[in-house]
Write a protein that holds these residues in place. Structure first.
Motif, PDB file in Angstrom:
ATOM      1  N   GLN A   5      52.524  29.406  57.884  1.00 28.06           N
ATOM      2  CA  GLN A   5      51.286  29.131  57.169  1.00 28.06           C
ATOM      3  C   GLN A   5      50.872  30.392  56.429  1.00 28.06           C
ATOM      4  O   GLN A   5      50.769  31.452  57.032  1.00 28.06           O
ATOM      5  N   ALA A   6      50.655  30.245  55.171  1.00 23.29           N
ATOM      6  CA  ALA A   6      50.194  31.377  54.368  1.00 23.29           C
ATOM      7  C   ALA A   6      48.969  30.927  53.605  1.00 23.29           C
ATOM      8  O   ALA A   6      48.974  29.887  52.963  1.00 23.29           O
ATOM      9  N   SER A   7      47.943  31.693  53.703  1.00 22.44           N
ATOM     10  CA  SER A   7      46.736  31.331  52.965  1.00 22.44           C
ATOM     11  C   SER A   7      46.910  31.758  51.522  1.00 22.44           C
ATOM     12  O   SER A   7      47.377  32.851  51.236  1.00 22.44           O
ATOM     13  N   THR A   8      46.576  30.871  50.644  1.00 20.51           N
ATOM     14  CA  THR A   8      46.651  31.206  49.232  1.00 20.51           C
ATOM     15  C   THR A   8      45.245  31.407  48.713  1.00 20.51           C
ATOM     16  O   THR A   8      44.326  30.676  49.038  1.00 20.51           O
ATOM     17  N   THR A   9      45.114  32.417  47.918  1.00 21.03           N
ATOM     18  CA  THR A   9      43.819  32.762  47.379  1.00 21.03           C
ATOM     19  C   THR A   9      43.839  32.522  45.880  1.00 21.03           C
ATOM     20  O   THR A   9      44.717  33.009  45.189  1.00 21.03           O
ATOM     21  N   THR A  10      42.878  31.778  45.402  1.00 18.83           N
ATOM     22  CA  THR A  10      42.795  31.505  43.985  1.00 18.83           C
ATOM     23  C   THR A  10      41.811  32.474  43.355  1.00 18.83           C
ATOM     24  O   THR A  10      40.684  32.616  43.812  1.00 18.83           O
ATOM     25  N   ILE A  11      42.263  33.114  42.320  1.00 20.58           N
ATOM     26  CA  ILE A  11      41.419  34.078  41.620  1.00 20.58           C
ATOM     27  C   ILE A  11      41.118  33.525  40.239  1.00 20.58           C
ATOM     28  O   ILE A  11      42.009  33.125  39.511  1.00 20.58           O
ATOM     29  N   GLN A  12      39.867  33.520  39.908  1.00 22.72           N
ATOM     30  CA  GLN A  12      39.457  33.099  38.583  1.00 22.72           C
ATOM     31  C   GLN A  12      39.237  34.365  37.769  1.00 22.72           C
ATOM     32  O   GLN A  12      38.346  35.138  38.050  1.00 22.72           O
ATOM     33  N   SER A  13      40.075  34.576  36.786  1.00 21.88           N
ATOM     34  CA  SER A  13      39.850  35.739  35.938  1.00 21.88           C
ATOM     35  C   SER A  13      39.701  35.242  34.512  1.00 21.88           C
ATOM     36  O   SER A  13      40.657  34.820  33.886  1.00 21.88           O
ATOM     37  N   GLY A  14      38.504  35.261  34.045  1.00 24.88           N
ATOM     38  CA  GLY A  14      38.240  34.841  32.685  1.00 24.88           C
ATOM     39  C   GLY A  14      38.396  36.026  31.768  1.00 24.88           C
ATOM     40  O   GLY A  14      37.831  37.077  31.993  1.00 24.88           O
ATOM     41  N   SER A  15      39.180  35.871  30.718  1.00 20.59           N
ATOM     42  CA  SER A  15      39.372  36.975  29.801  1.00 20.59           C
ATOM     43  C   SER A  15      38.776  36.592  28.455  1.00 20.59           C
ATOM     44  O   SER A  15      39.467  36.472  27.468  1.00 20.59           O
ATOM     45  N   SER A  16      37.484  36.379  28.453  1.00 20.06           N
ATOM     46  CA  SER A  16      36.808  36.062  27.208  1.00 20.06           C
ATOM     47  C   SER A  16      36.529  37.354  26.473  1.00 20.06           C
ATOM     48  O   SER A  16      36.490  38.428  27.067  1.00 20.06           O
ATOM     49  N   GLY A  17      36.319  37.264  25.196  1.00 21.33           N
ATOM     50  CA  GLY A  17      36.116  38.446  24.371  1.00 21.33           C
ATOM     51  C   GLY A  17      35.046  39.360  24.899  1.00 21.33           C
ATOM     52  O   GLY A  17      35.279  40.524  25.196  1.00 21.33           O
ATOM     53  N   SER A  18      33.834  38.862  25.023  1.00 24.56           N
ATOM     54  CA  SER A  18      32.765  39.664  25.611  1.00 24.56           C
ATOM     55  C   SER A  18      31.863  38.726  26.377  1.00 24.56           C
ATOM     56  O   SER A  18      31.468  37.681  25.889  1.00 24.56           O
ATOM     57  N   SER A  19      31.554  39.105  27.576  1.00 25.04           N
ATOM     58  CA  SER A  19      30.724  38.238  28.400  1.00 25.04           C
ATOM     59  C   SER A  19      29.270  38.645  28.283  1.00 25.04           C
ATOM     60  O   SER A  19      28.962  39.802  28.020  1.00 25.04           O
ATOM     61  N   SER A  20      28.374  37.710  28.503  1.00 26.34           N
ATOM     62  CA  SER A  20      26.962  38.007  28.348  1.00 26.34           C
ATOM     63  C   SER A  20      26.448  38.908  29.450  1.00 26.34           C
ATOM     64  O   SER A  20      25.572  39.725  29.239  1.00 26.34           O
ATOM     65  N   SER A  21      27.017  38.788  30.657  1.00 27.72           N
ATOM     66  CA  SER A  21      26.539  39.616  31.753  1.00 27.72           C
ATOM     67  C   SER A  21      27.209  40.980  31.761  1.00 27.72           C
ATOM     68  O   SER A  21      26.770  41.879  32.453  1.00 27.72           O
ATOM     69  N   GLY A  22      28.302  41.156  31.013  1.00 27.71           N
ATOM     70  CA  GLY A  22      28.901  42.460  30.825  1.00 27.71           C
ATOM     71  C   GLY A  22      29.489  43.047  32.082  1.00 27.71           C
ATOM     72  O   GLY A  22      30.253  42.419  32.787  1.00 27.71           O
ATOM     73  N   GLY A  23      29.127  44.299  32.361  1.00 27.04           N
ATOM     74  CA  GLY A  23      29.712  45.053  33.441  1.00 27.04           C
ATOM     75  C   GLY A  23      29.463  44.479  34.818  1.00 27.04           C
ATOM     76  O   GLY A  23      30.288  44.621  35.704  1.00 27.04           O
ATOM     77  N   SER A  24      28.323  43.846  35.037  1.00 24.49           N
ATOM     78  CA  SER A  24      28.025  43.332  36.371  1.00 24.49           C
ATOM     79  C   SER A  24      28.989  42.222  36.760  1.00 24.49           C
ATOM     80  O   SER A  24      29.352  42.095  37.925  1.00 24.49           O
ATOM     81  N   ASP A  25      29.441  41.421  35.795  1.00 24.58           N
ATOM     82  CA  ASP A  25      30.406  40.367  36.074  1.00 24.58           C
ATOM     83  C   ASP A  25      31.743  40.977  36.488  1.00 24.58           C
ATOM     84  O   ASP A  25      32.344  40.544  37.465  1.00 24.58           O
ATOM     85  N   ILE A  26      32.176  41.984  35.771  1.00 24.76           N
ATOM     86  CA  ILE A  26      33.426  42.656  36.093  1.00 24.76           C
ATOM     87  C   ILE A  26      33.302  43.351  37.443  1.00 24.76           C
ATOM     88  O   ILE A  26      34.206  43.289  38.267  1.00 24.76           O
ATOM     89  N   SER A  27      32.170  43.967  37.691  1.00 27.82           N
ATOM     90  CA  SER A  27      31.958  44.649  38.966  1.00 27.82           C
ATOM     91  C   SER A  27      32.012  43.668  40.127  1.00 27.82           C
ATOM     92  O   SER A  27      32.583  43.978  41.182  1.00 27.82           O
ATOM     93  N   SER A  28      31.434  42.492  39.947  1.00 27.84           N
ATOM     94  CA  SER A  28      31.470  41.500  41.028  1.00 27.84           C
ATOM     95  C   SER A  28      32.888  40.988  41.251  1.00 27.84           C
ATOM     96  O   SER A  28      33.290  40.755  42.389  1.00 27.84           O
ATOM     97  N   GLN A  29      33.659  40.834  40.178  1.00 33.20           N
ATOM     98  CA  GLN A  29      35.052  40.406  40.322  1.00 33.20           C
ATOM     99  C   GLN A  29      35.866  41.483  41.033  1.00 33.20           C
ATOM    100  O   GLN A  29      36.688  41.173  41.895  1.00 33.20           O
ATOM    101  N   ILE A  30      35.635  42.738  40.675  1.00 29.40           N
ATOM    102  CA  ILE A  30      36.334  43.851  41.321  1.00 29.40           C
ATOM    103  C   ILE A  30      36.018  43.874  42.804  1.00 29.40           C
ATOM    104  O   ILE A  30      36.902  44.018  43.649  1.00 29.40           O
TER     105      ILE A  30
END
Length: 113
Positions: A5-30
């Protein structure tokens, strides 16, 4: 026969041009990816201490290590993106404060031939 059994983790990485929330969105993903890497590392330790056969342990470890590598690649991409955005913001601030390279009505030169 033992099942792996191996747990699989799904990562959502949106690579849109510029996001409205900016750095905080990237920081939360990191932060989310870092947390997932920590959990997978713990799972890797648990597999090593588990009671499965050596072959099963090896397969589980390979699967978990592959997931960790994928997450590390995504983490590196997000960190590069964050650094680029920080550099762009810094460049914008410097351009506004210096004003040397910004054309304006006050800095025009009339040339007559």
């Amino acid at each position: 026969m033992t099942t792996i059994q191996a747990s699989t983790t799904t990562i959502q990485s949106g690579s849109s041009g510029s996001s409205s929330s900016g750095g905080s969105d990237i920081s939360s993903q990191i932060s989310r990816i870092t947390s997932q890497i920590t959990k997978l590392t713990q799972q890797l330790k648990d597999v090593a201490n588990g009671s499965s056969s050596v072959e099963d342990k090896k397969k589980q470890q390979e699967l978990i290590q592959a997931q960790i590598k994928m997450l590390q690649a995504q983490l590196a991409q997000l960190q590069r993106q964050q650094a680029e955005e920080a550099q762009q913001k810094q460049d914008q601030k410097q351009g506004k404060t210096e004003g040397v390279n910004s054309p304006s009505a006050e800095h025009q030169i009339d040339i007559y031939i």
